[in-house]
Design an enzyme around this catalytic site. Structure first.
Site, PDB file in Angstrom:
ATOM      1  N   GLN A   1       0.774  -1.245   0.000  1.00 51.53           N
ATOM      2  CA  GLN A   1       0.000   0.000   0.000  1.00 51.53           C
ATOM      3  C   GLN A   1       0.807   1.298   0.000  1.00 51.53           C
ATOM      4  O   GLN A   1       0.477   2.243  -0.711  1.00 51.53           O
ATOM      5  CB  GLN A   1      -0.958   0.014   1.203  1.00 51.53           C
ATOM      6  CG  GLN A   1      -1.878   1.199   1.200  1.00 51.53           C
ATOM      7  CD  GLN A   1      -2.809   1.319   2.381  1.00 51.53           C
ATOM      8  OE1 GLN A   1      -3.352   2.374   2.618  1.00 51.53           O
ATOM      9  NE2 GLN A   1      -3.021   0.263   3.138  1.00 51.53           N
TER      10      GLN A   1
ATOM     11  N   GLU B   1       1.133  -1.296   8.167  1.00 51.72           N
ATOM     12  CA  GLU B   1       0.343  -0.146   8.623  1.00 51.72           C
ATOM     13  C   GLU B   1       0.238   0.003  10.152  1.00 51.72           C
ATOM     14  O   GLU B   1       0.645   0.996  10.727  1.00 51.72           O
ATOM     15  CB  GLU B   1      -1.074  -0.275   8.018  1.00 51.72           C
ATOM     16  CG  GLU B   1      -2.097   0.693   8.554  1.00 51.72           C
ATOM     17  CD  GLU B   1      -1.832   2.122   8.157  1.00 51.72           C
ATOM     18  OE1 GLU B   1      -1.591   2.379   6.970  1.00 51.72           O
ATOM     19  OE2 GLU B   1      -1.857   2.999   9.038  1.00 51.72           O
TER      20      GLU B   1
ATOM     21  N   ASP C   1       0.580   3.741   5.989  1.00 49.89           N
ATOM     22  CA  ASP C   1       0.852   3.403   4.595  1.00 49.89           C
ATOM     23  C   ASP C   1       0.577   4.582   3.665  1.00 49.89           C
ATOM     24  O   ASP C   1       1.491   5.150   3.069  1.00 49.89           O
ATOM     25  CB  ASP C   1      -0.035   2.229   4.163  1.00 49.89           C
ATOM     26  CG  ASP C   1       0.544   0.893   4.590  1.00 49.89           C
ATOM     27  OD1 ASP C   1       1.756   0.835   4.830  1.00 49.89           O
ATOM     28  OD2 ASP C   1      -0.205  -0.077   4.693  1.00 49.89           O
TER      29      ASP C   1
ATOM     30  N   GLY D   1      -7.444  20.746  18.913  1.00 51.67           N
ATOM     31  CA  GLY D   1      -7.053  22.155  18.883  1.00 51.67           C
ATOM     32  C   GLY D   1      -7.551  22.909  20.093  1.00 51.67           C
ATOM     33  O   GLY D   1      -7.963  22.316  21.092  1.00 51.67           O
ATOM     34  N   GLY D   2      -7.552  24.222  20.008  1.00 54.45           N
ATOM     35  CA  GLY D   2      -7.931  25.049  21.146  1.00 54.45           C
ATOM     36  C   GLY D   2      -9.444  25.225  21.290  1.00 54.45           C
ATOM     37  O   GLY D   2      -9.906  25.868  22.230  1.00 54.45           O
TER      38      GLY D   2
HETATM   39  N1  CAO Z   1      11.873  -9.938  -9.211  1.00 59.84           N
HETATM   40  C1  CAO Z   1      12.562 -10.701  -8.350  1.00 59.84           C
HETATM   41  N2  CAO Z   1      12.479 -10.565  -7.012  1.00 59.84           N
HETATM   42  C2  CAO Z   1      11.642  -9.629  -6.539  1.00 59.84           C
HETATM   43  C3  CAO Z   1      10.890  -8.800  -7.387  1.00 59.84           C
HETATM   44  C4  CAO Z   1      11.023  -8.982  -8.780  1.00 59.84           C
HETATM   45  N3  CAO Z   1      10.364  -8.236  -9.661  1.00 59.84           N
HETATM   46  N4  CAO Z   1      10.140  -7.961  -6.629  1.00 59.84           N
HETATM   47  C5  CAO Z   1      10.416  -8.254  -5.349  1.00 59.84           C
HETATM   48  N5  CAO Z   1      11.331  -9.259  -5.290  1.00 59.84           N
HETATM   49  C6  CAO Z   1      11.918  -9.860  -4.091  1.00 59.84           C
HETATM   50  C7  CAO Z   1      12.676  -8.881  -3.235  1.00 59.84           C
HETATM   51  O1  CAO Z   1      13.928  -8.621  -3.801  1.00 59.84           O
HETATM   52  C8  CAO Z   1      12.745  -9.629  -1.924  1.00 59.84           C
HETATM   53  O2  CAO Z   1      13.765 -10.586  -2.002  1.00 59.84           O
HETATM   54  P1  CAO Z   1      14.897 -10.780  -0.836  1.00 59.84           P
HETATM   55  O3  CAO Z   1      14.125 -11.025   0.419  1.00 59.84           O
HETATM   56  O4  CAO Z   1      15.639 -11.984  -1.295  1.00 59.84           O
HETATM   57  O5  CAO Z   1      15.695  -9.558  -0.772  1.00 59.84           O
HETATM   58  C9  CAO Z   1      11.430 -10.399  -1.906  1.00 59.84           C
HETATM   59  O6  CAO Z   1      10.905 -10.304  -3.229  1.00 59.84           O
HETATM   60  C10 CAO Z   1      10.367  -9.948  -0.948  1.00 59.84           C
HETATM   61  O7  CAO Z   1      10.418  -8.584  -0.661  1.00 59.84           O
HETATM   62  P2  CAO Z   1       9.976  -8.047   0.784  1.00 59.84           P
HETATM   63  O8  CAO Z   1      10.856  -8.627   1.834  1.00 59.84           O
HETATM   64  O9  CAO Z   1       9.910  -6.577   0.695  1.00 59.84           O
HETATM   65  O10 CAO Z   1       8.484  -8.642   0.904  1.00 59.84           O
HETATM   66  P3  CAO Z   1       7.723  -9.192   2.195  1.00 59.84           P
HETATM   67  O11 CAO Z   1       6.388  -9.614   1.681  1.00 59.84           O
HETATM   68  O12 CAO Z   1       8.476 -10.209   2.957  1.00 59.84           O
HETATM   69  O13 CAO Z   1       7.569  -7.914   3.158  1.00 59.84           O
HETATM   70  C11 CAO Z   1       6.854  -5.702   3.738  1.00 59.84           C
HETATM   71  C12 CAO Z   1       6.583  -6.970   2.896  1.00 59.84           C
HETATM   72  C13 CAO Z   1       5.832  -4.670   3.324  1.00 59.84           C
HETATM   73  C14 CAO Z   1       6.705  -6.015   5.220  1.00 59.84           C
HETATM   74  C15 CAO Z   1       8.273  -5.187   3.442  1.00 59.84           C
HETATM   75  O14 CAO Z   1       8.407  -5.020   2.055  1.00 59.84           O
HETATM   76  C16 CAO Z   1       8.615  -3.880   4.129  1.00 59.84           C
HETATM   77  O15 CAO Z   1       8.855  -3.839   5.328  1.00 59.84           O
HETATM   78  N6  CAO Z   1       8.635  -2.779   3.379  1.00 59.84           N
HETATM   79  C17 CAO Z   1       9.021  -1.488   3.868  1.00 59.84           C
HETATM   80  C18 CAO Z   1       7.937  -0.878   4.667  1.00 59.84           C
HETATM   81  C19 CAO Z   1       6.650  -0.745   3.896  1.00 59.84           C
HETATM   82  O16 CAO Z   1       6.557  -0.176   2.845  1.00 59.84           O
HETATM   83  N7  CAO Z   1       5.595  -1.245   4.519  1.00 59.84           N
HETATM   84  C20 CAO Z   1       4.261  -0.986   4.025  1.00 59.84           C
HETATM   85  C21 CAO Z   1       3.649  -2.147   3.470  1.00 59.84           C
HETATM   86  S1  CAO Z   1       1.957  -1.801   3.182  1.00 59.84           S
HETATM   87  O17 CAO Z   1       1.206  -2.178   4.613  1.00 59.84           O
END
Ligand code: CAO
Length: 414
Positions: free
Chosen positions: A16, A138, A167, A245-246
């Site tokens: 998001q 979020e 988000d 606010g106030g």
């Molecule tokens: N081709 C190949 N690999 C890809 C890719 C693509 N097109 N797109 C993503 N990937 C890979 C990433 O490189 C990552 O690989 P590694 O773990 O080996 O480095 C993997 O997919 C997963 O990415 P991720 O760790 O970001 O995904 P997740 O689902 O485990 O975590 C989230 C999700 C949101 C918790 C994490 O991305 C995060 O903390 N983001 C930053 C904060 C944020 O934006 N949070 C808001 C999310 S909305 O509520």
């Protein structure tokens, strides 16, 4: 012409926070190329699905006006294509877990050598510090940024809000960072790194609560419901529905509240409009009563005051209250349900609530661009299907030939 026409965004965002940011940029006219993993794509395509095998509303409502390209950026050929995309774009936006892009081989140092004009923007959960490696969603951000500790009632637990301040709130902050960096690039010719941590964005939105934290050291917060009878501890407490606010405010019941969970209205007893309000609710006596006729004397008995107001609002619908109090300049607003908002004609007319057609889903409602530019109106276009624009982008943005494209497809890079 759209405000950001000619700006090309390499959109590596998912879920998001990042998609909110790039959707806004797309509405302002940027060409947003959403890079998604082949076969799966953004995980939200399949989350909270209401229709089997159809992209979820979660995805479609956050990815309007974008183009979708499938690309495996961990694959050899995929990395080469990604590098060419970095050269062809003005902005790279991502919100992966910390270090994900570095692990793919694209550190900020390397990105700068590939395209020194590129703006590289990220959302992370936390800034530098003990939690910088953590993954964040979020409600984690709402809790760690001060939102939850200050939301809810004093006698209840910390509470998160439905507004997605962690988000979408961070996405909006990041969009501002990106356009600011683009503006600076006009003069410097150089790109730069833009980072917005969700904790920081939530704290920024909770700014007034840090204000109250410091006011607390000089005595009780007299506009909070804890005053004068309750206790204040060491930290800004939860203030229920008190106004931040106030000008004192509260949510009061309206006609039908017994059956309708949203038969309520927020009323602010702004000093300048207090006389009109007192008359409207039949408390003319307050006007000459030294116990009631100044904001200062009312402060210790806000609960009594809102009880009296509520005695009157309970006899009227929330819309009738609005009709009576608005001409008196009393700031007030009915508690509107999502159903009411979806049906509200003025929001449809302004383009804030929009009906969009989608090839596999059919028609659905979405929120359009809430930021209205007189010279760059936003038309809401449906979110792309997974990989819908892969061929178009690789051929027309990168100039790849049919053979190159087939080779990349053949070895699983796109
Ligand atoms: N081709 C190949 N690999 C890809 C890719 C693509 N097109 N797109 C993503 N990937 C890979 C990433 O490189 C990552 O690989 P590694 O773990 O080996 O480095 C993997 O997919 C997963 O990415 P991720 O760790 O970001 O995904 P997740 O689902 O485990 O975590 C989230 C999700 C949101 C918790 C994490 O991305 C995060 O903390 N983001 C930053 C904060 C944020 O934006 N949070 C808001 C999310 S909305 O509520």
């Amino acid at each position: 012409m759209k405000a950001l026409e000619g700006v090309r965004i390499l959109d590596m965002t998912h879920v998001q926070s990042g998609p909110t940011c790039t959707q806004l940029l797309a509405w302002f006219g940027a060409d947003v190329i959403k890079v998604e993993r082949p076969e799966t794509g953004d995980a939200t395509r399949g989350q909270l699905r209401d229709v089997p095998d159809v992209d979820s509303l979660y995805f479609t409502m956050l990815n309007h006006n974008k183009r979708s390209l499938t690309l495996n950026t961990k694959h050899g050929t995929g990395k080469e294509i990604f590098e060419r995309l970095i050269q062809a774009c003005d902005v790279l936006v991502e919100n992966f877990a910390p270090g994900a892009l570095d692990r793919m081989g694209f550190s900020w140092e390397r990105i700068q050598t590939i395209n020194p004009r590129l703006i590289y923007a990220s959302v992370k959960g936390f800034g530098p510090g003990p939690y910088e490696e953590c993954k964040v969603y979020e409600n984690v951000a709402q809790c760690t940024g001060g939102g939850a500790s200050t939301t809810g009632f004093d006698d209840g637990p910390p509470t998160v809000t439905g507004a997605q301040i962690g988000d979408s709130g961070t996405g909006v902050h990041l969009a501002l960072g990106i356009v600011t960096a683009l503006f600076q690039r006009e003069r410097s010719g150089k790109g730069q790194r833009v980072i917005c941590a969700m904790q920081d964005a939530v704290l920024n939105l909770c700014r007034v609560k840090l204000r109250d934290q410091q006011r607390l050291t000089h005595g009780p917060l007299r506009e909070y419901p804890q005053y004068p009878d309750g206790k204040f501890g060491e930290a800004t407490p939860r203030s229920g529905n008190a106004s931040g606010g106030g000008q004192p405010g509260w949510i009061v019941k309206c006609l039908g509240w017994e059956d309708d969970p949203n038969a309520y209205i927020y009323i602010i007893t702004q000093a300048a409009a207090f006389d009109g309000l007192a008359r409207a609710i039949g408390r003319h006596d307050w006007l000459d009563d030294p116990d009631w006729n100044t904001p200062k004397v009312r402060l210790p008995k806000l609960d009594q005051m809102f009880n009296e107001i509520e005695r009157w609002t309970k006899t009227k619908t929330k819309f009738e209250v609005m009709e009576i109090l608005n001409p008196l300049n009393v700031p007030c607003g009915p508690v509107l349900s999502m159903k009411e908002l979806a049906e509200e004609p003025s929001l449809r007319a302004s383009g804030t609530v929009v009906e969009v057609d989608h090839p596999t889903r059919g028609s659905y409602l979405t929120v359009g661009n809430p930021i209205k530019l007189s010279d760059s109106p936003a038309e809401v276009e449906r979110a792309p299907l997974l990989g819908e624009h892969t061929r178009d982008i690789l051929q027309n943005v990168l100039g790849m030939t049919d053979q190159e494209l087939e080779a990349a497809q053949g070895d699983g890079a796109v």
